[in-house]
Design a protein around this motif. Sequence first.
Motif, PDB file in Angstrom:
ATOM      1  N   GLY A 186      -2.332   9.812  -8.075  1.00 14.43           N
ATOM      2  CA  GLY A 186      -3.681  10.079  -8.448  1.00 14.43           C
ATOM      3  C   GLY A 186      -4.808   9.372  -8.106  1.00 14.43           C
ATOM      4  O   GLY A 186      -5.933   9.656  -8.453  1.00 14.43           O
ATOM      5  N   ALA A 187      -4.332   8.079  -7.788  1.00 16.54           N
ATOM      6  CA  ALA A 187      -5.317   7.066  -7.407  1.00 16.54           C
ATOM      7  C   ALA A 187      -5.560   6.823  -5.822  1.00 16.54           C
ATOM      8  O   ALA A 187      -6.019   5.923  -5.504  1.00 16.54           O
ATOM      9  N   GLU A 229       5.881   5.628  10.282  1.00 17.89           N
ATOM     10  CA  GLU A 229       5.471   7.189  10.823  1.00 17.89           C
ATOM     11  C   GLU A 229       5.243   7.950  10.023  1.00 17.89           C
ATOM     12  O   GLU A 229       4.573   9.014  10.361  1.00 17.89           O
ATOM     13  N   ALA A 230       5.595   8.263   8.659  1.00 22.60           N
ATOM     14  CA  ALA A 230       5.299   9.112   7.617  1.00 22.60           C
ATOM     15  C   ALA A 230       3.880   9.259   7.305  1.00 22.60           C
ATOM     16  O   ALA A 230       3.315   8.161   7.438  1.00 22.60           O
ATOM     17  N   PRO A 231       3.438  10.450   7.393  1.00 19.89           N
ATOM     18  CA  PRO A 231       1.878  10.868   7.392  1.00 19.89           C
ATOM     19  C   PRO A 231       1.379  10.320   6.209  1.00 19.89           C
ATOM     20  O   PRO A 231       2.010  10.607   4.872  1.00 19.89           O
ATOM     21  N   VAL A 232       0.186   9.887   6.201  1.00 22.41           N
ATOM     22  CA  VAL A 232      -0.691   9.516   4.852  1.00 22.41           C
ATOM     23  C   VAL A 232      -1.872  10.100   5.211  1.00 22.41           C
ATOM     24  O   VAL A 232      -2.649   9.919   5.860  1.00 22.41           O
ATOM     25  N   ASP A 233      -2.375  11.006   4.441  1.00 17.30           N
ATOM     26  CA  ASP A 233      -3.499  11.887   4.794  1.00 17.30           C
ATOM     27  C   ASP A 233      -4.266  12.047   3.309  1.00 17.30           C
ATOM     28  O   ASP A 233      -3.564  12.070   2.322  1.00 17.30           O
ATOM     29  N   TRP A 234      -5.178  11.620   3.435  1.00 18.06           N
ATOM     30  CA  TRP A 234      -5.949  11.467   2.034  1.00 18.06           C
ATOM     31  C   TRP A 234      -7.164  12.688   1.905  1.00 18.06           C
ATOM     32  O   TRP A 234      -8.025  12.852   2.918  1.00 18.06           O
ATOM     33  N   GLN A 235      -7.348  13.440   0.850  1.00 19.58           N
ATOM     34  CA  GLN A 235      -8.389  14.441   0.787  1.00 19.58           C
ATOM     35  C   GLN A 235      -8.962  14.489  -0.655  1.00 19.58           C
ATOM     36  O   GLN A 235      -8.230  14.255  -1.681  1.00 19.58           O
ATOM     37  N   PRO A 236     -10.069  14.190  -0.513  1.00 18.92           N
ATOM     38  CA  PRO A 236     -10.851  13.943  -1.792  1.00 18.92           C
ATOM     39  C   PRO A 236     -10.751  15.253  -2.527  1.00 18.92           C
ATOM     40  O   PRO A 236     -10.490  16.108  -2.378  1.00 18.92           O
ATOM     41  N   HIS A 279       0.897  -1.124   0.276  1.00 19.75           N
ATOM     42  CA  HIS A 279       0.073   0.035   0.026  1.00 19.75           C
ATOM     43  C   HIS A 279       0.945   1.322   0.048  1.00 19.75           C
ATOM     44  O   HIS A 279       0.712   2.424  -0.668  1.00 19.75           O
ATOM     45  N   LEU A 280       1.981   1.320   0.826  1.00 23.03           N
ATOM     46  CA  LEU A 280       2.760   2.401   0.756  1.00 23.03           C
ATOM     47  C   LEU A 280       3.518   2.506  -0.720  1.00 23.03           C
ATOM     48  O   LEU A 280       3.566   3.689  -1.246  1.00 23.03           O
ATOM     49  N   LEU A 281       3.781   1.633  -1.347  1.00 18.17           N
ATOM     50  CA  LEU A 281       4.159   1.588  -2.749  1.00 18.17           C
ATOM     51  C   LEU A 281       2.973   2.206  -3.794  1.00 18.17           C
ATOM     52  O   LEU A 281       3.392   3.060  -4.581  1.00 18.17           O
ATOM     53  N   LYS A 282       1.996   1.856  -3.397  1.00 18.01           N
ATOM     54  CA  LYS A 282       0.563   2.289  -4.313  1.00 18.01           C
ATOM     55  C   LYS A 282       0.408   3.727  -3.945  1.00 18.01           C
ATOM     56  O   LYS A 282       0.371   4.602  -5.178  1.00 18.01           O
ATOM     57  N   TRP A 283       0.675   4.243  -2.729  1.00 17.72           N
ATOM     58  CA  TRP A 283       0.551   5.503  -2.461  1.00 17.72           C
ATOM     59  C   TRP A 283       1.751   6.590  -3.120  1.00 17.72           C
ATOM     60  O   TRP A 283       1.342   7.677  -3.434  1.00 17.72           O
ATOM     61  N   HIS A 284       3.045   5.677  -3.069  1.00 15.37           N
ATOM     62  CA  HIS A 284       3.918   6.511  -3.560  1.00 15.37           C
ATOM     63  C   HIS A 284       3.805   6.670  -4.919  1.00 15.37           C
ATOM     64  O   HIS A 284       4.241   7.727  -5.685  1.00 15.37           O
ATOM     65  N   TYR A 285       3.619   5.707  -5.691  1.00 13.94           N
ATOM     66  CA  TYR A 285       3.830   5.501  -7.114  1.00 13.94           C
ATOM     67  C   TYR A 285       2.571   5.865  -8.108  1.00 13.94           C
ATOM     68  O   TYR A 285       2.481   6.112  -8.978  1.00 13.94           O
ATOM     69  N   GLN A 286       1.338   6.014  -7.110  1.00 11.90           N
ATOM     70  CA  GLN A 286       0.034   6.277  -7.643  1.00 11.90           C
ATOM     71  C   GLN A 286      -0.552   7.473  -6.916  1.00 11.90           C
ATOM     72  O   GLN A 286      -1.927   7.349  -6.612  1.00 11.90           O
ATOM     73  N   SER A 310      -6.712   6.659  -2.254  1.00 13.92           N
ATOM     74  CA  SER A 310      -8.087   6.771  -1.669  1.00 13.92           C
ATOM     75  C   SER A 310      -7.963   6.302  -0.282  1.00 13.92           C
ATOM     76  O   SER A 310      -7.265   6.247   0.411  1.00 13.92           O
ATOM     77  N   LYS A 311      -9.422   6.917   0.265  1.00  8.92           N
ATOM     78  CA  LYS A 311      -9.502   6.676   1.661  1.00  8.92           C
ATOM     79  C   LYS A 311      -9.187   5.329   2.359  1.00  8.92           C
ATOM     80  O   LYS A 311      -8.534   4.903   3.185  1.00  8.92           O
ATOM     81  N   SER A 312      -9.629   4.343   1.401  1.00  6.75           N
ATOM     82  CA  SER A 312      -9.302   2.861   1.749  1.00  6.75           C
ATOM     83  C   SER A 312      -7.603   2.705   2.113  1.00  6.75           C
ATOM     84  O   SER A 312      -7.517   1.841   2.807  1.00  6.75           O
ATOM     85  N   TRP A 313      -6.858   3.299   1.078  1.00  2.00           N
ATOM     86  CA  TRP A 313      -5.537   3.114   1.607  1.00  2.00           C
ATOM     87  C   TRP A 313      -5.073   3.671   2.578  1.00  2.00           C
ATOM     88  O   TRP A 313      -4.096   2.962   3.416  1.00  2.00           O
ATOM     89  N   VAL A 314      -5.566   4.839   2.735  1.00  2.00           N
ATOM     90  CA  VAL A 314      -5.115   5.344   4.162  1.00  2.00           C
ATOM     91  C   VAL A 314      -5.572   4.411   5.433  1.00  2.00           C
ATOM     92  O   VAL A 314      -4.577   4.191   6.241  1.00  2.00           O
ATOM     93  N   TYR A 315      -6.649   3.884   5.274  1.00  2.00           N
ATOM     94  CA  TYR A 315      -6.943   3.353   6.587  1.00  2.00           C
ATOM     95  C   TYR A 315      -6.389   1.793   6.389  1.00  2.00           C
ATOM     96  O   TYR A 315      -6.072   1.347   7.490  1.00  2.00           O
ATOM     97  N   THR A 316      -5.986   1.286   5.400  1.00  2.00           N
ATOM     98  CA  THR A 316      -5.223   0.031   5.375  1.00  2.00           C
ATOM     99  C   THR A 316      -3.602   0.369   5.984  1.00  2.00           C
ATOM    100  O   THR A 316      -3.249  -0.452   6.717  1.00  2.00           O
TER     101      THR A 316
END
Length: 146
Positions: free
Chosen positions: A69-70, A139-146, A60-67, A72-78
């Motif tokens: 634009g995609a 520890e790195a923050p992951v915040d999702w905003q629609p 999920h961190l890879l998805k977060w880093h490399y995508q 999602s709130k689901s990724w943040v919570y996972t």
Amino acid sequence: MQTTTLYDQDFYGWTQHQAELLRSGQLSELDIENLIEEMESLGKQQQQELRNRLGVLLGHLLKWHYQPGARSKSWVYTIREQRRKIQRHLKENPSLKPYLSEAIAIGYEDGLDPLGRETPLDPDQLPQSCPFTQVEIFEAPVDWQP
């Protein structure tokens, strides 16, 4: 001729019987060979849980880093859930901490396959060893905003 034991016939029954023997101090009656095997297996299960959770988190961190634009709130919570469960697992099993670097390497490798299945990313084009520091992983923050 091989005899069938309670261990072979009814594992749960065997565990209950071994616990009774321990409680009553009947140590000479214990099935030592199988107890040793099961104790080692329990330790390996703790390592496996750590690796599995790291695989999900790192994928999920890879998805977060490399995508971006995609995202999602689901990724943040996972990510949050896996971080929390890994930290709890390490707190409950502190002797796993020296294994953490190896578990991260294995978890990262295992996290690449689902990434390839679930995204347009090609795992072969991503770093083949974990690019994240432990601070970034946990520890790195992951915040999702629609």
